[in-house]
Design a protein around this motif. Structure first.
Motif, PDB file in Angstrom:
ATOM      1  N   MET A   1      45.228 -70.494 -20.248  1.00  0.00           N
ATOM      2  CA  MET A   1      45.056 -69.047 -20.214  1.00  0.00           C
ATOM      3  C   MET A   1      46.315 -68.365 -20.758  1.00  0.00           C
ATOM      4  O   MET A   1      47.407 -68.635 -20.290  1.00  0.00           O
ATOM      5  N   TYR A   2      46.132 -67.503 -21.739  1.00  0.00           N
ATOM      6  CA  TYR A   2      47.284 -66.854 -22.347  1.00  0.00           C
ATOM      7  C   TYR A   2      47.929 -65.809 -21.456  1.00  0.00           C
ATOM      8  O   TYR A   2      49.110 -65.545 -21.541  1.00  0.00           O
ATOM      9  N   ARG A   3      47.090 -65.129 -20.657  1.00  0.00           N
ATOM     10  CA  ARG A   3      47.668 -64.050 -19.845  1.00  0.00           C
ATOM     11  C   ARG A   3      46.904 -63.905 -18.530  1.00  0.00           C
ATOM     12  O   ARG A   3      45.713 -64.232 -18.469  1.00  0.00           O
ATOM     13  N   THR A   4      47.635 -63.420 -17.524  1.00  0.00           N
ATOM     14  CA  THR A   4      46.972 -63.166 -16.241  1.00  0.00           C
ATOM     15  C   THR A   4      46.566 -61.707 -16.135  1.00  0.00           C
ATOM     16  O   THR A   4      45.671 -61.366 -15.380  1.00  0.00           O
ATOM     17  N   HIS A   5      47.255 -60.831 -16.848  1.00  0.00           N
ATOM     18  CA  HIS A   5      46.991 -59.385 -16.783  1.00  0.00           C
ATOM     19  C   HIS A   5      47.168 -58.792 -18.176  1.00  0.00           C
ATOM     20  O   HIS A   5      47.752 -59.427 -19.046  1.00  0.00           O
ATOM     21  N   LYS A  18      53.573 -63.123  -9.525  1.00  0.00           N
ATOM     22  CA  LYS A  18      54.036 -63.847 -10.720  1.00  0.00           C
ATOM     23  C   LYS A  18      52.950 -63.655 -11.782  1.00  0.00           C
ATOM     24  O   LYS A  18      51.772 -63.961 -11.536  1.00  0.00           O
ATOM     25  N   VAL A  19      53.328 -63.113 -12.928  1.00  0.00           N
ATOM     26  CA  VAL A  19      52.308 -62.781 -13.934  1.00  0.00           C
ATOM     27  C   VAL A  19      52.707 -63.290 -15.323  1.00  0.00           C
ATOM     28  O   VAL A  19      53.885 -63.548 -15.585  1.00  0.00           O
ATOM     29  N   THR A  20      51.708 -63.416 -16.177  1.00  0.00           N
ATOM     30  CA  THR A  20      51.966 -63.721 -17.593  1.00  0.00           C
ATOM     31  C   THR A  20      51.256 -62.668 -18.433  1.00  0.00           C
ATOM     32  O   THR A  20      50.067 -62.418 -18.247  1.00  0.00           O
ATOM     33  N   LEU A  21      52.018 -62.049 -19.330  1.00  0.00           N
ATOM     34  CA  LEU A  21      51.440 -61.053 -20.238  1.00  0.00           C
ATOM     35  C   LEU A  21      51.558 -61.577 -21.665  1.00  0.00           C
ATOM     36  O   LEU A  21      52.422 -62.401 -21.965  1.00  0.00           O
ATOM     37  N   ALA A  22      50.697 -61.078 -22.535  1.00  0.00           N
ATOM     38  CA  ALA A  22      50.814 -61.410 -23.953  1.00  0.00           C
ATOM     39  C   ALA A  22      50.612 -60.135 -24.756  1.00  0.00           C
ATOM     40  O   ALA A  22      49.799 -59.284 -24.378  1.00  0.00           O
ATOM     41  N   GLY A  23      51.371 -59.990 -25.834  1.00  0.00           N
ATOM     42  CA  GLY A  23      51.221 -58.761 -26.621  1.00  0.00           C
ATOM     43  C   GLY A  23      52.267 -58.673 -27.715  1.00  0.00           C
ATOM     44  O   GLY A  23      52.895 -59.682 -28.083  1.00  0.00           O
ATOM     45  N   TRP A  24      52.451 -57.445 -28.216  1.00  0.00           N
ATOM     46  CA  TRP A  24      53.376 -57.200 -29.319  1.00  0.00           C
ATOM     47  C   TRP A  24      54.635 -56.500 -28.814  1.00  0.00           C
ATOM     48  O   TRP A  24      54.545 -55.622 -27.953  1.00  0.00           O
ATOM     49  N   VAL A  25      55.780 -56.866 -29.371  1.00  0.00           N
ATOM     50  CA  VAL A  25      57.034 -56.220 -28.998  1.00  0.00           C
ATOM     51  C   VAL A  25      57.105 -54.877 -29.701  1.00  0.00           C
ATOM     52  O   VAL A  25      57.216 -54.822 -30.927  1.00  0.00           O
ATOM     53  N   GLN A  26      56.975 -53.795 -28.935  1.00  0.00           N
ATOM     54  CA  GLN A  26      57.082 -52.471 -29.577  1.00  0.00           C
ATOM     55  C   GLN A  26      58.542 -52.189 -29.894  1.00  0.00           C
ATOM     56  O   GLN A  26      58.868 -51.739 -30.969  1.00  0.00           O
ATOM     57  N   ARG A  27      59.413 -52.434 -28.919  1.00  0.00           N
ATOM     58  CA  ARG A  27      60.848 -52.373 -29.200  1.00  0.00           C
ATOM     59  C   ARG A  27      61.599 -53.113 -28.107  1.00  0.00           C
ATOM     60  O   ARG A  27      61.063 -53.339 -27.018  1.00  0.00           O
ATOM     61  N   SER A  28      62.821 -53.481 -28.421  1.00  0.00           N
ATOM     62  CA  SER A  28      63.645 -54.096 -27.387  1.00  0.00           C
ATOM     63  C   SER A  28      65.049 -53.528 -27.514  1.00  0.00           C
ATOM     64  O   SER A  28      65.477 -53.136 -28.609  1.00  0.00           O
ATOM     65  N   ARG A  29      65.738 -53.420 -26.376  1.00  0.00           N
ATOM     66  CA  ARG A  29      67.084 -52.851 -26.416  1.00  0.00           C
ATOM     67  C   ARG A  29      67.946 -53.513 -25.350  1.00  0.00           C
ATOM     68  O   ARG A  29      67.444 -53.947 -24.307  1.00  0.00           O
ATOM     69  N   LYS A  30      69.240 -53.564 -25.659  1.00  0.00           N
ATOM     70  CA  LYS A  30      70.182 -54.153 -24.699  1.00  0.00           C
ATOM     71  C   LYS A  30      70.895 -53.037 -23.972  1.00  0.00           C
ATOM     72  O   LYS A  30      71.259 -52.031 -24.575  1.00  0.00           O
TER      73      LYS A  30
END
Ligand code: ASP
Length: 590
Positions: A1-5, A18-30
């Motif tokens: 299963m790729y994702r739980t939610h 505890k969850v697993t999500l799958a999708g696209w990175v819209q943005r990331s920042r430090k």
């Protein structure tokens, strides 16, 4: 299963899971040693966090993520310290313990966010990226919901959805056909349907009684305004009905859609207006009745008093614009230029100002006495503070220009509130339109539309003025100045259909060649029938609150009828051309 939610699902009540999500990175920042990632899928956006003390490998992966990478991320749902009320998932974030990069992405050509930085052409070229954006996903979701509601409603009314062919013989709806060469029948062509008109009528002959189809139609028109060469209709037909039955059935459908999709109660019953009234009062066959400012015929009060422009005009008409008596000279000059633009086509504009202080000032003072001006003002039904605007010309043309001016003034005065819905049935259209250029009649709706039974004598008369008087059992559904749909009661007798083709100047041979199949079918017990079609894309745009239908079509064409993403239309190779016995005579200009 790729994702739980999904990325739109988790709330504060899920904290600790505890969850697993799958999708696209819209943005990331430090930020302060931590990495924050906005992960997007069709359902929403969820914030992911990689803490500063996470394993080095995880931190490294998190920092390597580029925009639009596809990832699978596992971690624990925690309640956020600083919540974001603007996001459905803004109360939580996921503290990650693993990231699995499912696929990398090259840097997208524009930002995939609600307000993208990409221009229209660029977004069209990368439509599949544009479609990742929220506003477009919402638009297609509305389209889906509306389709479901339509199917449910029509099913509840005993309609059957039946598909009709796309490779057919021309169905005239007033546009050019797209044609498709036939390899197996060399030298011959199919036409793509401008609508399923003749097929749905044949289904009535076949006894199907109530038909509908959410169906693609094809029209090779210049793409004025908001048109697409292929578009979708909600196409319907019913047997053993009169106009009243059709209007009631589809009033029911529109009422249901308004209620279920936007929770609006539209007037019950929907008002009706004859085509003649629509033209006389609003200068349009699709009047916006959210506001008055009706047109008045002031010919009797203005013609024959020595003002040559009016004396030579067939018709002189006016609108009274509330509060606009305060227009300055400059504003009036600009308005005059505006009506002279080719889109309106007036030669000039005459005005009368009814100033608040009781004085009256007009651009034709020297041709009329104050009493005559008062008579004009009374006929124009103007009040103090109004600006009376007057145009003249051939009757329908002048009314149409006044109609365009009325809409413009309605816009300027803020009378066209998109949150107010004013539906209207326009009925009793003339059956024919005379065209001076080609010197012949055209069917105002299409050639399968029946004349009103009480006008049959005129229908069989040879006199032009009789034929001009014939009304059709035709109707349009109009909303806020836009035609959303239209239809008619049809001819169901062979002889009457043949008479129609005769009036339209189609020879017997030509009629047999083009429409023999339907004339013939009418000889085998065709029931009385009628129907209509709504523009599905436009209905979607309306409920979505947008002007353009393009946003409601997954893969639309641009203004030149091109799909710039797949680069179509395009040339085909010589082998294909040869198989079809086709030679192109087109010479590109240098
Ligand atoms: N076929 C018509 C159209 O496409 C609609 C109708 O008469 O049912 O406008």
């Amino acid at each position: 299963m790729y994702r739980t939610h999904t990325c739109g699902q988790l709330r504060a009540s899920d904290a600790g899971k505890k969850v697993t999500l799958a999708g696209w990175v819209q943005r990331s920042r430090k930020l302060g040693g931590m990495t924050f990632i906005d992960l997007r899928d069709r359902y929403g956006i969820t914030q992911l966090v990689v803490k500063a003390d996470a394993p080095a490998e995880l931190v490294e992966t998190a920092n390597s993520l580029g925009r639009e990478f596809v990832i699978q991320a596992t971690g624990e749902v925690v309640e956020r310290e600083s919540k974001n009320a603007k996001m459905d998932t803004g109360d939580i974030e996921i503290q990650l313990d693993s990231i699995n990069i499912l696929n990398k992405s090259v840097t997208p050509p524009f930002t995939i966010e609600d307000n993208s930085d990409g221009g229209e052409d660029l977004r069209a070229k990368y439509r599949y990226l544009d479609l990742r954006r929220n506003p477009l996903q919402r638009a297609l979701k509305i389209r889906h919901n509306i389709a479901i509601e339509i199917r449910n409603y029509l099913d509840s009314q005993n309609f059957m959805e039946i598909e009709t062919p796309y490779l057919i013989k021309s169905t005239p709806e007033g546009a050019r056909d797209f044609v498709v060469p036939s390899r197996m029948n060399p030298g011959t062509f199919y036409a793509l349907p401008q609508s399923p008109q003749t097929f749905k009528q044949l289904l009535m002959v076949a006894g199907y009684d109530r038909y509908f189809q959410i169906v693609r139609c094809f029209r090779d028109e210049d793409l004025r305004a908001d048109r697409q060469p292929e578009f979708t209709q909600i196409d319907c037909e019913m047997s053993f009905v009169e106009q009243e039955d059709v209007l009631n059935t589809f009033e029911g459908m529109m009422r249901t859609l308004f209620k279920k999709i936007v929770n609006v109660d539209i007037p019950n019953p929907i008002p009706r207006m004859s085509w003649y009234d629509a033209m006389d009062k609003y200068g349009s066959d699709k009047p916006d009745i959210r506001f008055g400012m009706e047109i008045h015929d002031i010919t009797a009060q203005t013609k024959g008093f020595g003002f040559s422009v009016f004396d030579s005009a067939e018709y002189i008409g006016s609108i009274a614009v509330p509060g606009a008596a305060s227009y300055t000279r400059k504003e009036l000059d600009q308005l005059t230029e505006w009506v002279k633009r080719p889109q309106v086509g007036a030669k000039g504009l005459v005005y009368i100002k009814l100033n608040e202080d009781g004085t009256v000032k007009s651009s034709v003072d020297k041709f009329y006495t104050p009493e005559q001006i008062q008579a004009i003002v009374a006929a124009a039904e103007a009040k103090k503070g109004d600006l009376v605007l007057i145009l003249c010309g051939a009757k329908r043309k002048a009314q149409t220009m006044l109609g365009v001016l009325r809409i413009e003034m309605g816009n300027r005065l803020g009378y066209r509130d998109p949150k107010v819905f004013a539906p209207l049935w326009v009925v009793d259209f003339p059956l024919f339109e005379w065209d001076d250029e080609t010197n012949r009649f055209y069917a105002m709706h299409h050639p399968f539309t029946a004349p009103k039974p009480e006008h049959l004598d005129w229908y069989y008369s040879d006199k032009k003025e009789d034929l001009e008087r014939v009304c059709a059992n035709a109707y349009d559904f109009v909303l806020n100045g836009t035609e959303l749909g239209g239809g008619s009661i049809r001819i169901h007798e062979a002889a009457m259909q043949e008479r129609m083709f005769e009036i339209l100047g189609i020879t017997k041979e030509e009629a047999d060649y083009k429409f023999g199949f339907i004339i013939n079918a009418f000889k085998f017990g065709a029931p009385p029938h009628g129907g209509l079609a709504f523009g599905f894309d436009r209905v979607c745009a309306l409920f979505g609150g947008q002007e353009t239908i393009r946003d409601y079509i997954a893969f639309p064409k641009n203004n030149q009828g091109r799909d710039v993403m797949i680069d179509a239309p395009s040339q085909i190779d010589q082998v294909q051309m040869d198989e079809l016995f086709i030679q192109s005579t087109f010479k590109p200009e240098e």
